[in-house]
Design a protein around this motif. Structure first.
Motif, short mmCIF file in Angstrom:
data_model
loop_
_atom_site.label_atom_id
_atom_site.label_comp_id
_atom_site.label_asym_id
_atom_site.label_seq_id
_atom_site.Cartn_x
_atom_site.Cartn_y
_atom_site.Cartn_z
N ALA A 89 3.74 -28.26 73.75
CA ALA A 89 3.89 -29.41 72.84
C ALA A 89 2.57 -29.78 72.16
N GLY A 90 1.44 -29.43 72.77
CA GLY A 90 0.17 -29.90 72.21
C GLY A 90 -0.77 -28.81 71.75
N ILE A 91 -0.26 -27.59 71.60
CA ILE A 91 -1.16 -26.49 71.28
C ILE A 91 -1.63 -26.55 69.83
N GLY A 92 -0.83 -27.18 68.97
CA GLY A 92 -1.26 -27.34 67.58
C GLY A 92 -1.07 -26.08 66.75
N ALA A 93 -1.71 -26.05 65.59
CA ALA A 93 -1.51 -24.97 64.62
C ALA A 93 -2.63 -23.93 64.64
N ASP A 94 -3.56 -24.02 65.58
CA ASP A 94 -4.65 -23.05 65.64
C ASP A 94 -4.09 -21.70 66.09
N PRO A 95 -4.11 -20.67 65.24
CA PRO A 95 -3.49 -19.40 65.61
C PRO A 95 -4.19 -18.72 66.79
N ARG A 96 -5.47 -18.98 66.98
CA ARG A 96 -6.17 -18.39 68.12
C ARG A 96 -5.61 -18.94 69.43
N LEU A 97 -5.32 -20.24 69.47
CA LEU A 97 -4.73 -20.83 70.67
C LEU A 97 -3.28 -20.39 70.84
N GLN A 98 -2.55 -20.25 69.74
CA GLN A 98 -1.18 -19.75 69.81
C GLN A 98 -1.17 -18.33 70.37
N HIS A 99 -2.12 -17.53 69.92
CA HIS A 99 -2.26 -16.15 70.42
C HIS A 99 -2.49 -16.16 71.92
N GLU A 100 -3.42 -16.98 72.37
CA GLU A 100 -3.73 -17.04 73.80
C GLU A 100 -2.55 -17.54 74.61
N LEU A 101 -1.82 -18.53 74.09
CA LEU A 101 -0.65 -19.02 74.82
C LEU A 101 0.41 -17.93 74.91
N GLY A 102 0.58 -17.17 73.84
CA GLY A 102 1.52 -16.04 73.90
C GLY A 102 1.12 -15.03 74.96
N ASN A 103 -0.18 -14.73 75.05
CA ASN A 103 -0.65 -13.80 76.08
C ASN A 103 -0.37 -14.34 77.48
N ILE A 104 -0.54 -15.65 77.66
CA ILE A 104 -0.32 -16.23 78.97
C ILE A 104 1.16 -16.18 79.35
N PHE A 105 2.04 -16.47 78.40
CA PHE A 105 3.47 -16.37 78.71
C PHE A 105 3.86 -14.92 79.04
#
Length: 526
Positions: A102-118
């Motif tokens: 819910a709070g990851i925001g629009a930063d694609p680098r953080l989205q990338h990292e969250l995808g890796n974690i999932f």
């Protein structure tokens, strides 16, 4: 001291990590945290370093220290989740990762990292979603393309994954994992293969031994697809030999451990062992790697009452945790752990369910498909008396060749030398036979060769033995939409086939050392 020196020291520590100088990185991090204990990015760097060094506990402590200084920092929160996952605290990791969405925001680098974690957590649908979001903003990022291709392989998107890996290799010719992964995505043909580019990249071999190993295994696979058997095995021989020389491993210690398990968990122990919780939810599918466990898992998880949780580490972790507690926190070598765990199968069963059940789906049954859970079959029988135990077998020469030609990401160090492989297979077969004798009908044995020869007959027997009603979906495991992150991720999307049963015979001459070792161990080879 001001912020600038802290930033400079942090940059120096990161630079040492980038060049893989662990000693310099440790010294730089220690100096940074001593001089600037309130500099949150320094704790992030310390956490990343500790995780790289295989110290998840210290890594988590460092991430927590950083979050105490900047509670809302999404990068530190992502690092905390990664530490929890690596430390096998998966329930906490899953909860924290889902909270982050819910709070990851629009930063694609953080989205990338969250995808890796999932992806690390085995939630490949969520991983794919977050990686796609990141890709929309970073369409040319080769690291993102590689990670997206990896998840697409798990979920069946092979054609798109190959396109992405072509692009990764064009941008980063030294991305050896991309070369290896690309060769696995489909059966290579005379018209479409990568043999010549692979040979070019091996002339001369890369300076990094890991790169040479990846390329040789990839070339071996492509040669085999093209029917060039001698060339294929020569690449396997070279790649496996190089990998084995980089390992500090004694197969004798593993053989001794497997034999100790047989002696410890005998009929007398089983008769008096304290019983754990009676949950009927778990179905354990185990056997040697590459023996057909993934096929059996896909058949079972095609049933609407069964979900697969994949290759979980929760049982080995529960055994280690309980054993360490019984040892008073002292280090517990493998053989001591065997004897300690025998004292408390009930505690191990309870801890296992406590760890796993929060991740179970709506289906009433779940599969744990870690192949080496076979070592713990006695503990499962006592600690989880309601669980089903499905033992998958495969003829030893076929099984040995299947393992030898696989470059495992981690584990299975016995698979890179044919004599080691023969000794381990023999010890494993002795243990497998022991479980069938000691546990009787508790063990549901499925032979890979029988299953592919009579798919419906043996599937019906398997489903009934697991206490499930018949469902025709179990006859079409290739239609199972669930992700698969095993080495068989490509094969499981195809209808059941039998051509792999005798494939090893194409290399009978080269596999002679394995055959000799099996003969010395008294193992029938067919």
């Amino acid at each position: 001291m001001g912020a600038a020196p802290a930033v400079d020291m942090d940059r120096a520590a990161r630079a040492a990590m980038a060049r893989r100088d662990a000693g310099a990185a440790r010294r730089a991090v220690d100096a940074l945290l001593t001089a600037h204990p309130d500099f949150a990015p320094g704790w992030l760097t310390a956490s990343v370093l500790a995780l790289d060094l295989g110290q998840p506990g210290r890594a988590l402590e460092a991430a927590d220290r950083g979050l105490a200084l900047t509670p809302g920092d999404p990068t530190l929160r992502l690092q905390q989740v990664r530490c929890l996952a690596t430390a096998a605290r998966l329930n906490e990791a899953v909860a924290a990762a889902r909270t982050l969405e819910a709070g990851i925001g629009a930063d694609p680098r953080l989205q990338h990292e969250l995808g890796n974690i999932f992806s690390l957590l085995g939630d490949h649908a969520r991983a794919l979603d977050w990686l796609r979001r990141a890709q929309a903003a970073l369409p040319d990022d080769p690291a993102l393309k590689f990670n997206l291709a990896t998840v697409l392989r798990f979920t069946g998107g092979f054609a798109e994954a190959e396109i992405l890996l072509d692009q990764v290799i064009a941008a980063r010719p030294d991305d050896w994992e991309a070369w290896g992964l690309r060769s696995q995505l489909r059966t290579q043909t005379r018209d479409r293969n990568h043999v010549e580019p692979l040979k070019t990249r091996l002339t001369p071999p890369p300076a990094a031994w890991q790169g040479e190993v990846q390329l040789r295994y990839a070339l071996a696979k492509e040669y085999e697809d093209l029917g060039e058997d001698r060339a294929s095995f020569e690449q396997l021989r070279l790649g496996a030999g190089l990998r084995r020389r980089r390992l500090s491993y004694d197969v004798g210690a593993d053989v001794e451990t497997l034999d100790l398990i047989r002696r410890t968990y005998d009929a007398a122990w089983l008769a008096g062992a304290p019983q754990g919780p009676t949950s009927a939810a778990p179905i354990f599918v185990f056997g040697l790697p590459r023996s057909g466990t993934t096929l059996v898992e896909r058949i079972l998880s095609s049933h609407p009452d069964v979900a697969s949780l994949g290759e979980l580490n929760d049982l080995p972790t529960s055994v280690t945790t309980v054993g360490a507690a019984l040892a008073g926190g002292r280090p517990t070598p493998k053989q001591a752990l065997v004897e300690l765990a025998a004292q408390a199968p009930d505690r191990i069963g309870s801890l296992y369910l406590e760890r796993v059940e929060p991740r179970a789906t709506d289906a009433p049954r779940f599969i744990d498909k870690l192949p080496m859970n076979e070592l713990y079959a006695g503990l499962i029988a006592a600690g989880l008396p309601g669980a089903k135990l499905v033992q998958v077998t495969r003829r030893p020469m076929a099984s040995g060749y299947a393992m030898f030609k696989t470059l495992f990401r981690q584990g299975y160090p016995f698979s890179y030398d044919l004599d080691d492989l023969g000794r381990y297979i023999a010890a494993h077969l002795r243990l497998a036979a022991h479980w069938r004798d000691a546990l009787g009908e508790r063990v549901i044995t499925i032979a890979y060769e029988d299953l592919v020869a009579d798919q419906e007959g043996h599937t019906r027997r398997l489903i009934a033995a697991c206490g499930l009603d018949w469902n025709p979906a179990c006859l079409a495991p290739q239609a199972n939409p669930a992700a698969s992150s095993t080495h068989s991720a490509v094969q499981v999307r195809r209808p059941v086939y039998a051509h792999a049963v005798e494939q090893w015979r194409r290399h009978a001459e080269e596999l002679a050392p394995l055959a000799r070792r099996l003969e010395l161990e008294g193992v029938a080879q067919s």
